[in-house]
Design an enzyme around this catalytic site. Structure first.
Site, short mmCIF file in Angstrom:
data_model
loop_
_atom_site.label_atom_id
_atom_site.label_comp_id
_atom_site.label_asym_id
_atom_site.label_seq_id
_atom_site.Cartn_x
_atom_site.Cartn_y
_atom_site.Cartn_z
N TYR A 196 0.87 -1.18 0.00
CA TYR A 196 0.00 0.00 0.00
C TYR A 196 0.90 1.23 0.00
O TYR A 196 1.39 1.66 1.03
CB TYR A 196 -0.92 -0.02 1.23
CG TYR A 196 -1.73 1.23 1.41
CD1 TYR A 196 -2.42 1.78 0.33
CD2 TYR A 196 -1.82 1.88 2.64
CE1 TYR A 196 -3.16 2.94 0.48
CE2 TYR A 196 -2.56 3.02 2.80
CZ TYR A 196 -3.22 3.55 1.72
OH TYR A 196 -3.96 4.71 1.87
N ASP A 225 -2.35 -1.45 -3.77
CA ASP A 225 -2.71 -0.08 -4.12
C ASP A 225 -1.41 0.70 -4.29
O ASP A 225 -0.78 1.06 -3.30
CB ASP A 225 -3.59 0.53 -3.02
CG ASP A 225 -3.96 1.98 -3.31
OD1 ASP A 225 -3.51 2.51 -4.35
OD2 ASP A 225 -4.69 2.57 -2.49
N ASP A 277 -14.10 2.54 -1.94
CA ASP A 277 -13.93 3.33 -3.18
C ASP A 277 -13.05 2.58 -4.20
O ASP A 277 -12.99 2.98 -5.36
CB ASP A 277 -13.41 4.74 -2.89
CG ASP A 277 -12.37 4.82 -1.78
OD1 ASP A 277 -11.89 3.75 -1.34
OD2 ASP A 277 -12.05 5.94 -1.36
#
Length: 255
Positions: free
Chosen positions: A106, A147, A247
DNA sequence: ATGCCCCCAAACTGGGGA
């Protein structure tokens, strides 16, 4: 073999989404980012009852990563080796399972904390490059997924969603991503869909989902042998239509 | 026109992060 990566934006808010998803998809491994809780707060038992082993690297309030595994594993790292002393944030988790090194990451967004905040993003990318280099030199099969908070090209964000100096598209961020590719890693989505406009994230504000004003920031990078075995890459957009969604939506990679 | 969401600390609202 099936691997999923999903920025869940709080596991405590969305553990039921994850449960339903696991029942449907039965992946071998699930990478989670932004679990936003401490290790003790993670609903481990929920997933253990479903046949998963749970490896959590959390922290209070923000960030945090976890891996759910249906197979035996060895824990390799909870911090990128190059960041060891100086990394207070829970953003990395690496295991070895079924002969593959699985790296869940991340990356810092890089838009907060001014220039210093952006530098922390670049430091993280550099440490990631170092780690990839080591694994590839040793001819290890590996997958870096998570991510990345980077839109690799202008095709990877909807028009007018980002300002030109946004940390997600700054040249320095993108160069870091390209360096990972130049080491020999394959962008799994682009290997299968070289030209399509595809997104993995849609902001909660301004009707971004309804207008398809999204970003492609969740990626899976594959070592050569894993790339040869790549069978499919699915962006599970149906998750964004659910009640109280994250999201980000899951990316499903099959080998 | 930041029109959303999550976290926490200290409160029934505000600030920070994304």
């Amino acid at each position: 073999m099936k691997l999923v990566s999903w920025n869940i934006n709080s596991i405590r808010q969305r553990h039921e989404h994850v449960q339903a998803f696991l029942t449907k998809e039965q992946p071998d491994w699930l990478f989670l980012q932004e679990i936003k809780c401490q290790n003790e707060q993670f609903p481990k038992e929920t997933f253990e009852e479903m046949g998963y082993q749970v490896i959590v690297h959390g922290q209070k309030a923000y960030n945090g990563v976890a891996i759910l595994s249906r197979h035996p594993y060895q824990l390799n790292h909870v911090v990128l080796p190059d960041l060891n002393e100086e990394e207070p944030q829970a953003r990395y988790l690496e295991i070895e399972s079924q002969g593959v090194i699985l790296c869940n990451l991340y990356l810092p967004n890089g838009n907060s904390g001014g220039e210093e905040g952006f530098q922390r993003k670049l430091h993280f990318i550099n440490a990631l490059i170092k780690r990839a280099e080591t694994l590839l030199i040793n001819k290890q099969d590996c997958i870096f997924a998570g991510d990345f908070n980077i839109c690799p090209t202008d095709q990877d964000f909807a028009p007018k969603t980002l300002s030109e100096n946004d940390a997600l598209i700054r040249t320095e961020s993108r160069n870091g991503f390209y360096r990972l590719l130049w080491l020999g890693l394959t962008d799994a989505l682009r290997a299968l869909y070289p030209t399509e406009t595809l997104y993995t994230f849609w902001d909660y504000t301004r009707g971004a989902w309804q207008r398809n004003a999204g970003l492609r920031i969740d990626h899976a990078l594959l070592s050569p042998k894993m790339a040869e075995q790549l069978k499919s890459f699915t962006i599970e957009k149906s998750e964004r239509d659910k009640e109280q969604p994250s999201d980000h939506v899951p990316i499903i990679i099959e080998f």
